[in-house]
Motif scaffolding. Structure first.
Motif, PDB file in Angstrom:
ATOM      1  N   UNK A 148       0.828  -1.202   0.000  1.00  0.00           N
ATOM      2  CA  UNK A 148       0.000   0.000   0.000  1.00  0.00           C
ATOM      3  C   UNK A 148       0.862   1.252   0.000  1.00  0.00           C
ATOM      4  N   UNK A 149       1.910   1.208   0.830  1.00  0.00           N
ATOM      5  CA  UNK A 149       2.825   2.348   0.867  1.00  0.00           C
ATOM      6  C   UNK A 149       3.528   2.516  -0.477  1.00  0.00           C
TER       7      UNK A 149
ATOM      8  N   UNK B  69       1.958   8.809  -5.912  1.00  0.00           N
ATOM      9  CA  UNK B  69       2.449  10.168  -5.710  1.00  0.00           C
ATOM     10  C   UNK B  69       3.466  10.530  -6.797  1.00  0.00           C
ATOM     11  N   UNK B  70       4.378   9.577  -7.085  1.00  0.00           N
ATOM     12  CA  UNK B  70       5.361   9.838  -8.138  1.00  0.00           C
ATOM     13  C   UNK B  70       4.673  10.022  -9.489  1.00  0.00           C
ATOM     14  N   UNK B  71       3.660   9.161  -9.743  1.00  0.00           N
ATOM     15  CA  UNK B  71       2.927   9.288 -11.002  1.00  0.00           C
ATOM     16  C   UNK B  71       2.202  10.626 -11.092  1.00  0.00           C
TER      17      UNK B  71
ATOM     18  N   UNK C 290       2.872  13.444 -13.622  1.00  0.00           N
ATOM     19  CA  UNK C 290       1.772  13.958 -14.439  1.00  0.00           C
ATOM     20  C   UNK C 290       1.669  15.471 -14.331  1.00  0.00           C
ATOM     21  N   UNK C 291       1.827  15.999 -13.078  1.00  0.00           N
ATOM     22  CA  UNK C 291       1.801  17.442 -12.891  1.00  0.00           C
ATOM     23  C   UNK C 291       2.932  18.112 -13.657  1.00  0.00           C
ATOM     24  N   UNK C 292       4.121  17.488 -13.559  1.00  0.00           N
ATOM     25  CA  UNK C 292       5.255  18.048 -14.293  1.00  0.00           C
ATOM     26  C   UNK C 292       4.997  18.008 -15.794  1.00  0.00           C
TER      27      UNK C 292
END
Length: 306
Positions: free
Chosen positions: A138-139, A146-148, A152-154
């Motif tokens: 889960x972590x 979070x990395x994805x 995606x934000x970047x």
């Protein structure tokens, strides 16, 4: 017998012990019977004396009988003692067996309890491992999410920046194209105005030239018509209202090669021949001053109105 007792004391099968006891009893009775027989060997069977009735009292020795009874009692005591010892030994062994069974059952219960506890510990450990693995996954999933999301934000920021740059470039290019188009439109309009002016000038010039040519051509054809008419000898059949189209072939200088009536022509045959002769009679048609409008093959209309 002591060996047999010792053998029974050492433990054996109950059926075998009963047979041994019966054999011992039988053996004692046999000995007792033999002792009785040997003890009475000196007895004689005699007929009682006939004379007087005298009573003879024989004292029989009972020692052998007492000894056999004592032996029998001794045997019975030993047998009872042995039976008691066997019973005690059997009870002891039974107690020991029960104690051993209890200890084994207790040990089995302890082993089962320990095994159950071990299983519970292993199950608990497995559950903890599964939970730990689930938490780790889960972590890991959250970390990857979070990395994805960050990637995606970047990527969105990058795309947004690229889109803004493209929009800016497109605006600049559109403005430049608009300026170029406006300049080209202005140039086109100026060129169109200049072309229109030049065309108008050219048209005026051509119109003037055409007018001059038309005028000169009209004068050229009028001169030819006047010369043919002056050379025409009117036949009697000619009537006013005559209209006959003539085609003349000539060479530079005005020399006539041929003359042919063409439609429309309302003259009769004699009149047509007279007109052809009038053309041929001229020899040379007007040429000087009409060089610019000279035509090797020229059509004109012969007219007679009376």
């Amino acid at each position: 017998m002591s060996q047999a007792v010792a053998w029974r004391a050492g433990g054996g099968h109950p059926g075998r012990e009963l047979l041994v006891d019966l054999a011992q009893v039988f053996f004692v009775h046999v000995i007792f019977f033999i002792m009785l027989v040997f003890g009475t060997l000196d007895w004689r069977w005699r007929s009682p004396p006939r004379p007087a009735l005298d009573l003879a009292v024989r004292i029989v020795d009972s020692a052998p009988l007492d000894a056999a009874a004592a032996a029998q009692r001794q045997i019975e005591r030993e047998r009872a003692e042995q039976a008691a010892r066997q019973a005690a030994e059997h009870e002891r062994r039974k107690r020991e067996l029960e104690a051993q069974q209890q200890r084994e059952q207790e040990a089995a219960r302890q082993r089962a309890t320990e095994l159950e506890r071990q299983r519970e510990r292993e199950a608990k450990l497995r559950r903890e491992q599964v939970l730990a693995e689930a938490r780790r996954r889960e972590e890991e999933a959250r970390r990857r999410a979070a990395e994805t999301e960050l990637a995606r934000q970047r990527e969105l920021e990058k795309l947004r920046a690229e889109r803004q740059a493209l929009e800016k470039t497109a605006r600049e290019q559109a403005e430049r194209l608009a300026r170029d188009a406006a300049a080209r439109e202005a140039e086109r309009q100026a060129a169109e105005r200049a072309a229109a002016a030049a065309a108008a000038q050219q048209a005026a010039t051509e119109a003037a030239e055409a007018q001059a040519v038309a005028t000169l051509t009209d004068r050229y054809i009028a001169a030819i018509t006047a010369q043919v008419t002056s050379n025409w000898l009117r036949p009697p059949t000619a009537r006013p209202g005559l209209r006959c189209r003539m085609r003349v072939v000539q060479i530079p200088g005005g020399e006539v090669i041929s003359a042919t009536p063409i439609a429309p022509c309302n003259a009769d045959e004699a009149t047509r021949r007279s007109i052809v002769n009038a053309v041929l009679r001229s020899g040379e048609l007007p040429y000087r001053g009409f060089e610019s409008v000279f035509q090797r093959e020229i059509d004109f209309t012969f007219v007679y109105d009376g």
